[in-house]
Write an enzyme that holds these catalytic residues in place. Structure first.
Site, mmCIF file in Angstrom:
data_model
loop_
_atom_site.group_PDB
_atom_site.id
_atom_site.type_symbol
_atom_site.label_atom_id
_atom_site.label_comp_id
_atom_site.label_asym_id
_atom_site.label_seq_id
_atom_site.Cartn_x
_atom_site.Cartn_y
_atom_site.Cartn_z
ATOM 1 N N LYS A 98 26.370 52.186 -33.656
ATOM 2 C CA LYS A 98 24.989 51.725 -33.713
ATOM 3 C C LYS A 98 24.024 52.895 -33.499
ATOM 4 O O LYS A 98 24.238 53.731 -32.630
ATOM 5 C CB LYS A 98 24.825 50.682 -32.607
ATOM 6 C CG LYS A 98 23.488 50.059 -32.412
ATOM 7 C CD LYS A 98 23.604 49.086 -31.238
ATOM 8 C CE LYS A 98 22.370 48.263 -31.038
ATOM 9 N NZ LYS A 98 22.552 47.276 -29.942
ATOM 10 N N SER A 173 21.181 43.105 -31.940
ATOM 11 C CA SER A 173 20.645 44.306 -32.550
ATOM 12 C C SER A 173 21.733 45.203 -33.158
ATOM 13 O O SER A 173 21.410 46.214 -33.791
ATOM 14 C CB SER A 173 19.860 45.113 -31.505
ATOM 15 O OG SER A 173 20.677 45.466 -30.402
ATOM 16 N N SER A 197 23.576 41.181 -28.318
ATOM 17 C CA SER A 197 23.439 42.080 -29.462
ATOM 18 C C SER A 197 24.746 42.562 -30.048
ATOM 19 O O SER A 197 24.757 43.119 -31.149
ATOM 20 C CB SER A 197 22.587 43.296 -29.059
ATOM 21 O OG SER A 197 21.254 42.904 -28.837
#
Length: 507
Positions: A98, A173, A197
Protein backbone atom coordinates in the site's frame (compact mmCIF):
# COMPACT_ATOMS: atom_id res chain seq x y z
CA UNK A 1 -21.64 -2.36 -19.87
CA UNK A 2 -20.68 -5.73 -21.28
CA UNK A 3 -18.73 -8.40 -19.48
CA UNK A 4 -15.29 -9.33 -20.78
CA UNK A 5 -12.83 -11.93 -19.59
CA UNK A 6 -9.15 -11.34 -18.92
CA UNK A 7 -7.69 -14.67 -20.00
CA UNK A 8 -4.14 -14.40 -18.72
CA UNK A 9 -5.07 -16.34 -15.59
CA UNK A 10 -5.98 -19.32 -17.73
CA UNK A 11 -3.27 -19.29 -20.39
CA UNK A 12 -0.06 -21.26 -20.78
CA UNK A 13 2.98 -18.96 -20.90
CA UNK A 14 6.24 -19.35 -22.75
CA UNK A 15 7.96 -20.37 -19.52
CA UNK A 16 6.24 -23.76 -19.76
CA UNK A 17 4.33 -23.51 -16.46
CA UNK A 18 0.52 -23.12 -16.54
CA UNK A 19 -0.05 -19.53 -15.44
CA UNK A 20 -3.31 -20.53 -13.80
CA UNK A 21 -1.34 -22.57 -11.25
CA UNK A 22 1.14 -19.79 -10.52
CA UNK A 23 -1.50 -17.07 -10.30
CA UNK A 24 -3.71 -19.13 -7.98
CA UNK A 25 -1.04 -20.69 -5.76
CA UNK A 26 -0.56 -19.26 -2.31
CA UNK A 27 2.71 -18.32 -0.68
CA UNK A 28 3.40 -21.70 0.88
CA UNK A 29 2.66 -23.66 -2.27
CA UNK A 30 4.84 -21.41 -4.44
CA UNK A 31 7.84 -21.52 -2.09
CA UNK A 32 7.62 -25.30 -1.84
CA UNK A 33 7.50 -25.62 -5.64
CA UNK A 34 10.47 -23.29 -6.02
CA UNK A 35 12.44 -25.25 -3.40
CA UNK A 36 11.77 -28.44 -5.36
CA UNK A 37 12.91 -26.58 -8.52
CA UNK A 38 9.53 -27.21 -10.19
CA UNK A 39 9.23 -23.45 -10.64
CA UNK A 40 11.85 -20.77 -11.05
CA UNK A 41 11.59 -17.36 -9.31
CA UNK A 42 12.04 -15.71 -12.72
CA UNK A 43 9.05 -17.58 -14.17
CA UNK A 44 6.92 -16.79 -11.11
CA UNK A 45 7.80 -13.11 -11.31
CA UNK A 46 7.14 -12.85 -15.03
CA UNK A 47 3.68 -14.37 -14.68
CA UNK A 48 2.76 -11.79 -12.04
CA UNK A 49 4.21 -8.92 -14.08
CA UNK A 50 2.19 -10.12 -17.08
CA UNK A 51 -0.94 -10.31 -14.97
CA UNK A 52 -0.50 -6.79 -13.60
CA UNK A 53 0.17 -5.50 -17.11
CA UNK A 54 -3.10 -7.08 -18.28
CA UNK A 55 -5.40 -5.93 -15.47
CA UNK A 56 -3.89 -2.65 -14.32
CA UNK A 57 -5.20 -0.58 -17.25
CA UNK A 58 -8.68 -1.75 -16.20
CA UNK A 59 -8.37 -1.73 -12.41
CA UNK A 60 -5.79 1.02 -11.74
CA UNK A 61 -4.51 -0.81 -8.66
CA UNK A 62 -0.69 -0.59 -8.97
CA UNK A 63 0.24 3.10 -9.09
CA UNK A 64 4.02 2.68 -9.39
CA UNK A 65 5.99 -0.42 -10.39
CA UNK A 66 9.60 -1.53 -10.00
CA UNK A 67 9.62 -4.40 -12.51
CA UNK A 68 13.20 -3.89 -13.72
CA UNK A 69 14.65 -4.12 -10.19
CA UNK A 70 12.30 -7.02 -9.40
CA UNK A 71 13.66 -8.96 -12.38
CA UNK A 72 17.22 -8.57 -11.08
CA UNK A 73 16.10 -9.78 -7.65
CA UNK A 74 14.34 -12.79 -9.18
CA UNK A 75 17.52 -13.76 -11.02
CA UNK A 76 19.45 -13.50 -7.76
CA UNK A 77 16.80 -15.62 -6.02
CA UNK A 78 17.15 -18.27 -8.73
CA UNK A 79 20.88 -18.44 -8.09
CA UNK A 80 20.27 -18.66 -4.34
CA UNK A 81 17.87 -21.58 -4.76
CA UNK A 82 20.59 -23.34 -6.71
CA UNK A 83 23.29 -22.90 -4.09
CA UNK A 84 21.61 -23.46 -0.70
CA UNK A 85 19.56 -26.22 0.89
CA UNK A 86 17.92 -23.74 3.30
CA UNK A 87 16.65 -20.79 1.28
CA UNK A 88 15.14 -17.77 2.97
CA UNK A 89 11.46 -18.31 3.88
CA UNK A 90 9.95 -15.97 1.25
CA UNK A 91 12.63 -16.29 -1.42
CA UNK A 92 11.31 -15.33 -4.85
CA UNK A 93 7.72 -14.54 -3.80
CA UNK A 94 6.30 -11.38 -5.49
CA UNK A 95 4.28 -8.96 -3.34
CA UNK A 96 2.86 -5.44 -3.31
CA UNK A 97 2.55 -2.70 -0.69
CA UNK A 98 0.00 0.00 0.00
CA UNK A 99 1.33 3.45 -0.96
CA UNK A 100 0.87 4.73 2.63
CA UNK A 101 3.72 2.42 3.66
CA UNK A 102 7.14 3.82 2.89
CA UNK A 103 9.35 2.15 0.30
CA UNK A 104 12.74 3.60 -0.53
CA UNK A 105 12.70 5.45 -3.84
CA UNK A 106 9.01 4.79 -4.54
CA UNK A 107 6.25 7.45 -4.67
CA UNK A 108 4.91 8.31 -1.24
CA UNK A 109 2.15 10.82 -1.92
CA UNK A 110 -0.54 9.23 0.30
CA UNK A 111 -2.89 10.11 -2.55
CA UNK A 112 -2.54 13.82 -1.75
CA UNK A 113 -1.82 16.48 -4.36
CA UNK A 114 0.03 18.38 -1.62
CA UNK A 115 2.64 15.57 -1.58
CA UNK A 116 3.15 14.94 -5.30
CA UNK A 117 6.83 14.36 -5.93
CA UNK A 118 7.54 12.89 -2.49
CA UNK A 119 9.37 9.55 -2.47
CA UNK A 120 10.23 7.15 0.31
CA UNK A 121 13.57 7.70 2.02
CA UNK A 122 13.82 4.16 3.41
CA UNK A 123 11.82 0.95 3.61
CA UNK A 124 9.25 0.68 6.38
CA UNK A 125 10.25 -1.94 8.93
CA UNK A 126 7.77 -4.54 7.67
CA UNK A 127 8.87 -4.01 4.05
CA UNK A 128 12.53 -4.33 5.01
CA UNK A 129 11.86 -7.56 6.89
CA UNK A 130 9.90 -9.08 4.01
CA UNK A 131 12.65 -8.23 1.53
CA UNK A 132 15.32 -9.58 3.86
CA UNK A 133 13.31 -12.83 3.92
CA UNK A 134 13.57 -12.97 0.11
CA UNK A 135 10.23 -11.53 -1.03
CA UNK A 136 10.32 -9.42 -4.21
CA UNK A 137 8.45 -6.12 -4.29
CA UNK A 138 6.49 -5.49 -7.50
CA UNK A 139 5.21 -1.99 -6.72
CA UNK A 140 2.95 0.18 -4.59
CA UNK A 141 -0.83 0.36 -4.76
CA UNK A 142 -3.61 2.91 -4.66
CA UNK A 143 -5.30 4.42 -1.59
CA UNK A 144 -7.87 7.08 -0.76
CA UNK A 145 -6.41 10.47 0.16
CA UNK A 146 -4.38 9.98 3.36
CA UNK A 147 -6.11 6.62 3.76
CA UNK A 148 -9.24 8.19 5.21
CA UNK A 149 -12.08 6.39 3.43
CA UNK A 150 -13.28 2.93 2.46
CA UNK A 151 -13.14 3.59 -1.27
CA UNK A 152 -9.82 4.04 -3.08
CA UNK A 153 -9.63 7.16 -5.22
CA UNK A 154 -7.72 10.43 -5.05
CA UNK A 155 -6.64 13.40 -7.12
CA UNK A 156 -3.17 11.98 -7.79
CA UNK A 157 -3.84 8.48 -9.15
CA UNK A 158 -7.58 8.35 -9.79
CA UNK A 159 -9.94 5.52 -8.91
CA UNK A 160 -9.31 1.81 -8.35
CA UNK A 161 -11.99 -0.71 -9.33
CA UNK A 162 -13.04 -4.11 -8.09
CA UNK A 163 -11.59 -7.06 -10.07
CA UNK A 164 -14.95 -8.85 -9.97
CA UNK A 165 -16.82 -5.90 -11.49
CA UNK A 166 -15.32 -2.50 -12.25
CA UNK A 167 -18.59 -0.73 -11.49
CA UNK A 168 -17.92 -1.56 -7.84
CA UNK A 169 -15.34 -0.42 -5.32
CA UNK A 170 -12.54 -2.69 -4.08
CA UNK A 171 -12.87 -0.97 -0.70
CA UNK A 172 -10.31 1.08 1.17
CA UNK A 173 -8.06 2.22 2.33
CA UNK A 174 -6.02 -0.80 1.13
CA UNK A 175 -8.18 -0.98 -1.98
CA UNK A 176 -5.29 -1.20 -4.43
CA UNK A 177 -4.01 -4.21 -2.50
CA UNK A 178 -7.41 -5.90 -2.50
CA UNK A 179 -7.74 -5.39 -6.25
CA UNK A 180 -4.27 -6.60 -7.26
CA UNK A 181 -4.30 -9.65 -4.96
CA UNK A 182 -7.89 -10.46 -5.95
CA UNK A 183 -6.94 -10.28 -9.63
CA UNK A 184 -3.95 -12.60 -9.17
CA UNK A 185 -1.32 -9.91 -9.76
CA UNK A 186 0.39 -10.29 -6.40
CA UNK A 187 0.89 -13.33 -4.17
CA UNK A 188 0.23 -11.22 -1.07
CA UNK A 189 -0.29 -7.60 -0.19
CA UNK A 190 0.64 -5.46 2.79
CA UNK A 191 -1.97 -2.97 3.92
CA UNK A 192 -2.94 -1.19 7.10
CA UNK A 193 -6.11 -1.02 9.13
CA UNK A 194 -7.53 1.63 11.46
CA UNK A 195 -11.21 0.93 10.86
CA UNK A 196 -11.34 -2.02 8.47
CA UNK A 197 -8.90 -0.88 5.79
CA UNK A 198 -7.45 -4.37 5.29
CA UNK A 199 -10.60 -6.35 6.00
CA UNK A 200 -13.10 -4.53 3.76
CA UNK A 201 -10.87 -4.74 0.65
CA UNK A 202 -10.26 -8.41 1.41
CA UNK A 203 -14.00 -9.05 1.70
CA UNK A 204 -14.95 -6.99 -1.35
CA UNK A 205 -12.24 -8.57 -3.55
CA UNK A 206 -12.56 -12.19 -2.41
CA UNK A 207 -9.25 -12.72 -0.59
CA UNK A 208 -8.12 -13.41 2.97
CA UNK A 209 -7.36 -10.46 5.22
CA UNK A 210 -5.85 -10.28 8.68
CA UNK A 211 -5.66 -7.39 11.13
CA UNK A 212 -3.37 -8.66 13.87
CA UNK A 213 -3.52 -7.92 17.57
CA UNK A 214 -2.56 -4.25 17.88
CA UNK A 215 1.18 -3.91 18.43
CA UNK A 216 2.22 -7.23 16.88
CA UNK A 217 3.76 -5.49 13.84
CA UNK A 218 5.78 -2.26 14.10
CA UNK A 219 4.32 0.77 12.32
CA UNK A 220 7.64 2.43 11.54
CA UNK A 221 7.40 3.90 8.06
CA UNK A 222 3.60 3.94 7.97
CA UNK A 223 1.91 7.30 7.30
CA UNK A 224 0.10 9.38 8.39
CA UNK A 225 0.73 7.53 11.63
CA UNK A 226 2.94 7.35 13.53
CA UNK A 227 6.43 5.88 13.99
CA UNK A 228 8.33 7.37 11.08
CA UNK A 229 11.92 6.29 11.54
CA UNK A 230 15.10 7.51 13.17
CA UNK A 231 15.00 11.06 11.74
CA UNK A 232 11.40 11.90 12.64
CA UNK A 233 11.84 12.81 16.30
CA UNK A 234 9.78 11.15 19.01
CA UNK A 235 7.43 8.53 17.54
CA UNK A 236 3.74 9.00 18.29
CA UNK A 237 1.39 6.49 19.82
CA UNK A 238 -1.04 4.77 17.42
CA UNK A 239 -2.73 2.06 19.50
CA UNK A 240 -5.61 1.44 17.06
CA UNK A 241 -3.65 1.12 13.80
CA UNK A 242 -2.38 -2.25 12.60
CA UNK A 243 -0.40 -3.24 9.54
CA UNK A 244 -1.94 -6.38 8.08
CA UNK A 245 -1.96 -8.80 5.17
CA UNK A 246 -4.12 -9.71 2.18
CA UNK A 247 -3.46 -13.23 0.89
CA UNK A 248 -4.76 -15.99 -1.38
CA UNK A 249 -4.91 -18.49 1.47
CA UNK A 250 -5.46 -18.46 5.23
CA UNK A 251 -2.37 -20.68 5.49
CA UNK A 252 -0.18 -17.80 4.27
CA UNK A 253 -1.06 -15.37 7.05
CA UNK A 254 0.95 -16.79 9.95
CA UNK A 255 4.25 -17.15 8.02
CA UNK A 256 4.03 -13.50 6.99
CA UNK A 257 3.19 -12.37 10.52
CA UNK A 258 6.24 -14.21 11.87
CA UNK A 259 8.55 -12.50 9.38
CA UNK A 260 7.21 -9.01 10.11
CA UNK A 261 6.54 -9.18 13.87
CA UNK A 262 8.65 -7.85 16.72
CA UNK A 263 9.98 -4.59 18.07
CA UNK A 264 12.25 -2.50 15.89
CA UNK A 265 13.54 0.10 18.36
CA UNK A 266 11.45 2.97 16.91
CA UNK A 267 7.77 2.19 17.27
CA UNK A 268 6.49 2.52 20.87
CA UNK A 269 3.32 0.64 19.87
CA UNK A 270 5.16 -2.57 19.02
CA UNK A 271 4.86 -5.35 21.58
CA UNK A 272 6.24 -8.90 21.80
CA UNK A 273 2.91 -10.59 20.98
CA UNK A 274 3.31 -14.33 20.56
CA UNK A 275 1.76 -15.99 17.51
CA UNK A 276 0.80 -19.59 18.22
CA UNK A 277 0.38 -22.21 15.51
CA UNK A 278 -3.07 -21.99 13.83
CA UNK A 279 -2.59 -25.53 12.58
CA UNK A 280 -2.73 -26.92 16.12
CA UNK A 281 -6.03 -25.34 17.13
CA UNK A 282 -8.52 -27.88 18.49
CA UNK A 283 -12.17 -27.00 17.89
CA UNK A 284 -13.84 -29.68 19.97
CA UNK A 285 -15.45 -28.02 22.98
CA UNK A 286 -14.37 -24.49 21.97
CA UNK A 287 -16.97 -21.72 22.24
CA UNK A 288 -17.92 -20.04 18.97
CA UNK A 289 -20.33 -17.11 19.10
CA UNK A 290 -22.33 -15.93 16.10
CA UNK A 291 -23.44 -12.35 15.51
CA UNK A 292 -25.02 -12.55 12.04
CA UNK A 293 -26.75 -9.15 12.22
CA UNK A 294 -25.15 -6.98 14.88
CA UNK A 295 -27.12 -3.99 16.10
CA UNK A 296 -24.68 -1.12 15.58
CA UNK A 297 -26.02 2.40 15.85
CA UNK A 298 -25.82 4.38 12.60
CA UNK A 299 -24.73 1.34 10.54
CA UNK A 300 -27.09 -0.51 8.21
CA UNK A 301 -28.48 -3.96 9.00
CA UNK A 302 -26.66 -6.85 7.37
CA UNK A 303 -28.18 -8.15 4.16
CA UNK A 304 -29.72 -11.61 4.46
CA UNK A 305 -27.03 -13.39 2.41
CA UNK A 306 -24.31 -11.71 4.50
CA UNK A 307 -25.97 -12.91 7.71
CA UNK A 308 -26.39 -16.41 6.23
CA UNK A 309 -22.64 -16.58 5.52
CA UNK A 310 -21.99 -16.04 9.25
CA UNK A 311 -24.42 -18.83 10.15
CA UNK A 312 -22.82 -21.15 7.60
CA UNK A 313 -19.35 -20.49 9.06
CA UNK A 314 -20.69 -21.39 12.50
CA UNK A 315 -22.07 -24.65 11.11
CA UNK A 316 -18.65 -25.57 9.69
CA UNK A 317 -17.00 -24.99 13.06
CA UNK A 318 -19.78 -26.91 14.82
CA UNK A 319 -19.09 -29.88 12.55
CA UNK A 320 -15.55 -29.87 13.98
CA UNK A 321 -16.85 -30.03 17.53
CA UNK A 322 -17.20 -26.37 18.46
CA UNK A 323 -19.99 -25.31 20.82
CA UNK A 324 -21.84 -22.71 18.77
CA UNK A 325 -24.32 -20.18 20.14
CA UNK A 326 -25.58 -16.71 19.26
CA UNK A 327 -24.01 -13.64 20.82
CA UNK A 328 -26.26 -10.85 22.13
CA UNK A 329 -27.40 -8.76 19.18
CA UNK A 330 -26.46 -5.54 20.99
CA UNK A 331 -22.98 -6.64 22.03
CA UNK A 332 -21.40 -4.09 19.65
CA UNK A 333 -24.25 -1.55 19.69
CA UNK A 334 -22.07 1.46 20.58
CA UNK A 335 -19.28 0.59 18.14
CA UNK A 336 -19.42 4.01 16.50
CA UNK A 337 -19.10 5.94 19.75
CA UNK A 338 -16.30 3.65 20.82
CA UNK A 339 -14.29 4.00 17.61
CA UNK A 340 -14.54 7.79 17.37
CA UNK A 341 -13.70 8.13 21.06
CA UNK A 342 -10.73 5.82 20.67
CA UNK A 343 -9.27 7.95 17.89
CA UNK A 344 -9.89 11.25 19.63
CA UNK A 345 -8.41 9.87 22.84
CA UNK A 346 -5.06 9.35 21.11
CA UNK A 347 -4.58 13.11 20.80
CA UNK A 348 -2.19 14.68 18.30
CA UNK A 349 -2.95 17.07 15.45
CA UNK A 350 -6.36 17.40 13.83
CA UNK A 351 -6.85 15.49 10.57
CA UNK A 352 -7.23 18.83 8.77
CA UNK A 353 -3.66 19.67 9.83
CA UNK A 354 -2.40 16.27 8.69
CA UNK A 355 -4.26 16.59 5.38
CA UNK A 356 -2.55 19.89 4.55
CA UNK A 357 0.88 18.77 5.74
CA UNK A 358 0.72 21.26 8.61
CA UNK A 359 -0.23 24.29 6.51
CA UNK A 360 -3.84 24.47 7.70
CA UNK A 361 -6.89 25.31 5.62
CA UNK A 362 -10.29 26.97 5.67
CA UNK A 363 -12.62 23.98 5.82
CA UNK A 364 -15.64 26.07 4.80
CA UNK A 365 -13.82 27.41 1.74
CA UNK A 366 -12.63 23.94 0.69
CA UNK A 367 -16.17 22.57 0.94
CA UNK A 368 -17.40 25.38 -1.33
CA UNK A 369 -14.54 24.71 -3.75
CA UNK A 370 -15.40 21.00 -3.72
CA UNK A 371 -18.98 21.83 -4.69
CA UNK A 372 -17.52 23.68 -7.67
CA UNK A 373 -15.11 20.83 -8.44
CA UNK A 374 -12.07 22.95 -7.61
CA UNK A 375 -10.87 21.72 -4.21
CA UNK A 376 -7.42 20.16 -3.90
CA UNK A 377 -8.91 17.60 -1.51
CA UNK A 378 -11.24 14.66 -2.03
CA UNK A 379 -14.80 14.66 -0.73
CA UNK A 380 -14.17 11.82 1.74
CA UNK A 381 -11.20 13.68 3.25
CA UNK A 382 -13.29 16.84 3.68
CA UNK A 383 -16.16 14.77 5.08
CA UNK A 384 -13.79 13.35 7.69
CA UNK A 385 -12.62 16.88 8.61
CA UNK A 386 -16.22 18.02 9.11
CA UNK A 387 -17.00 14.99 11.28
CA UNK A 388 -13.86 15.51 13.32
CA UNK A 389 -14.72 19.18 13.95
CA UNK A 390 -18.23 18.28 15.11
CA UNK A 391 -16.90 15.50 17.32
CA UNK A 392 -14.25 17.63 18.99
CA UNK A 393 -16.85 20.20 20.02
CA UNK A 394 -18.93 17.66 21.93
CA UNK A 395 -16.73 17.28 25.00
CA UNK A 396 -19.42 15.74 27.17
CA UNK A 397 -20.36 13.22 24.48
CA UNK A 398 -16.66 12.46 24.06
CA UNK A 399 -16.23 11.71 27.78
CA UNK A 400 -19.30 9.47 27.68
CA UNK A 401 -17.90 7.65 24.66
CA UNK A 402 -14.59 7.07 26.44
CA UNK A 403 -16.49 5.50 29.30
CA UNK A 404 -18.34 3.32 26.80
CA UNK A 405 -14.99 2.28 25.32
CA UNK A 406 -13.84 1.03 28.70
CA UNK A 407 -17.18 -0.71 29.30
CA UNK A 408 -17.15 -2.42 25.89
CA UNK A 409 -13.53 -3.50 26.28
CA UNK A 410 -14.33 -5.08 29.63
CA UNK A 411 -17.62 -6.61 28.39
CA UNK A 412 -15.95 -8.10 25.30
CA UNK A 413 -13.10 -9.57 27.36
CA UNK A 414 -15.48 -11.11 29.89
CA UNK A 415 -17.95 -12.36 27.31
CA UNK A 416 -15.29 -13.99 25.14
CA UNK A 417 -13.37 -15.61 27.97
CA UNK A 418 -9.86 -16.77 27.20
CA UNK A 419 -10.33 -18.51 23.87
CA UNK A 420 -13.76 -18.07 22.28
CA UNK A 421 -14.18 -16.94 18.66
CA UNK A 422 -16.77 -14.41 17.51
CA UNK A 423 -18.14 -14.64 13.94
CA UNK A 424 -19.61 -11.49 12.37
CA UNK A 425 -20.15 -9.90 8.96
CA UNK A 426 -17.34 -7.77 7.57
CA UNK A 427 -19.75 -5.25 6.10
CA UNK A 428 -23.55 -5.04 5.84
CA UNK A 429 -23.40 -5.68 2.08
CA UNK A 430 -21.04 -6.86 -0.64
CA UNK A 431 -18.83 -4.40 -2.53
CA UNK A 432 -20.85 -1.21 -3.11
CA UNK A 433 -20.98 0.56 -6.44
CA UNK A 434 -18.53 3.40 -6.88
CA UNK A 435 -19.47 6.58 -4.98
CA UNK A 436 -22.40 4.98 -3.14
CA UNK A 437 -20.49 4.39 0.11
CA UNK A 438 -20.74 8.10 0.90
CA UNK A 439 -24.49 7.55 1.39
CA UNK A 440 -23.80 5.00 4.16
CA UNK A 441 -20.69 6.39 5.82
CA UNK A 442 -20.99 4.39 9.04
CA UNK A 443 -21.16 0.88 7.61
CA UNK A 444 -17.42 0.50 8.28
CA UNK A 445 -18.28 0.19 11.99
CA UNK A 446 -18.69 -3.59 11.54
CA UNK A 447 -14.90 -3.70 11.32
CA UNK A 448 -13.88 -0.53 13.20
CA UNK A 449 -15.03 -1.79 16.58
CA UNK A 450 -12.26 -4.39 16.61
CA UNK A 451 -9.64 -1.65 16.10
CA UNK A 452 -10.96 0.14 19.18
CA UNK A 453 -10.82 -3.14 21.12
CA UNK A 454 -7.27 -3.76 19.77
CA UNK A 455 -8.06 -7.43 19.10
CA UNK A 456 -7.24 -9.64 16.09
CA UNK A 457 -9.71 -10.07 13.24
CA UNK A 458 -9.45 -12.30 10.16
CA UNK A 459 -11.60 -12.24 7.01
CA UNK A 460 -12.32 -15.30 4.88
CA UNK A 461 -14.13 -15.38 1.51
CA UNK A 462 -17.36 -17.39 1.70
CA UNK A 463 -18.77 -17.59 -1.81
CA UNK A 464 -20.53 -15.07 -4.04
CA UNK A 465 -23.81 -13.20 -4.08
CA UNK A 466 -26.36 -13.31 -6.90
CA UNK A 467 -24.44 -10.59 -8.74
CA UNK A 468 -21.14 -12.49 -8.65
CA UNK A 469 -19.58 -10.29 -5.96
CA UNK A 470 -17.66 -11.96 -3.12
CA UNK A 471 -19.21 -12.67 0.25
CA UNK A 472 -17.05 -12.94 3.38
CA UNK A 473 -17.10 -13.52 7.13
CA UNK A 474 -15.01 -12.03 9.95
CA UNK A 475 -13.55 -13.87 12.95
CA UNK A 476 -12.36 -12.09 16.10
CA UNK A 477 -11.15 -13.11 19.53
CA UNK A 478 -9.29 -11.72 22.55
CA UNK A 479 -5.92 -10.00 22.25
CA UNK A 480 -3.15 -12.42 21.35
CA UNK A 481 -5.52 -15.03 19.89
CA UNK A 482 -4.53 -14.42 16.27
CA UNK A 483 -3.98 -18.15 15.84
CA UNK A 484 -7.67 -18.78 16.59
CA UNK A 485 -9.03 -16.29 14.07
CA UNK A 486 -6.62 -17.51 11.39
CA UNK A 487 -7.54 -21.13 12.14
CA UNK A 488 -11.25 -20.32 11.84
CA UNK A 489 -10.62 -18.74 8.42
CA UNK A 490 -8.78 -21.93 7.41
CA UNK A 491 -11.85 -24.02 8.29
CA UNK A 492 -13.94 -21.94 5.89
CA UNK A 493 -11.23 -22.27 3.26
CA UNK A 494 -11.15 -26.06 3.58
CA UNK A 495 -14.82 -26.30 2.66
CA UNK A 496 -14.57 -23.95 -0.33
CA UNK A 497 -13.43 -24.61 -3.91
CA UNK A 498 -9.77 -23.79 -4.58
CA UNK A 499 -9.13 -20.06 -4.68
CA UNK A 500 -8.94 -18.54 -8.16
CA UNK A 501 -8.13 -14.97 -9.22
CA UNK A 502 -10.98 -12.87 -10.52
CA UNK A 503 -11.11 -13.15 -14.31
CA UNK A 504 -14.53 -11.80 -15.31
CA UNK A 505 -14.26 -8.01 -15.23
CA UNK A 506 -17.08 -5.73 -16.34
CA UNK A 507 -15.67 -3.27 -18.84
Amino acid sequence: MAETSVKTAESTPAHGTPAGDVLADGLRSLTERMRRRELSPVAVLEEHISRISAVNPILNCVVAERFAAARQEAEAAEREYGTTSEPRPLLGVPFTVKELIEVEGMPHTLGSRARVGRTGLRDATVVSRLRQAGAILLGVTNVPEWGMWFESYNGVYGRTSNPHNVRHTPGGSSGGEGAVVGAGGSVFGIGSDIGGSVRMPAAFCGVYGHKPTAGMLPLTGHYPVYAQGPDAGTPKTAPYVSIGTLTRSAADIAPLMRVMAGRDGFDPNAEPVALHDPGRVEWRGRRVLLLPNPAIRRAASARSDIAAAVTDAGRLLEERGAIVSEAPERLLEHAGDVWFAALQGVGGPAFSEILTDGRGMSLELEVLLALAGRSRYSWPALFFCVGERIGRKKDRAFRNALRETRRLTYRFREFMGEDAVLVTPVHPRSAPRHNSAILRPFDFLYTAVFNALRVPATVAPSGFDVNGLPLAVQFSSRRGNDHLTIAAAAVVEESAPPWRPASAIAA
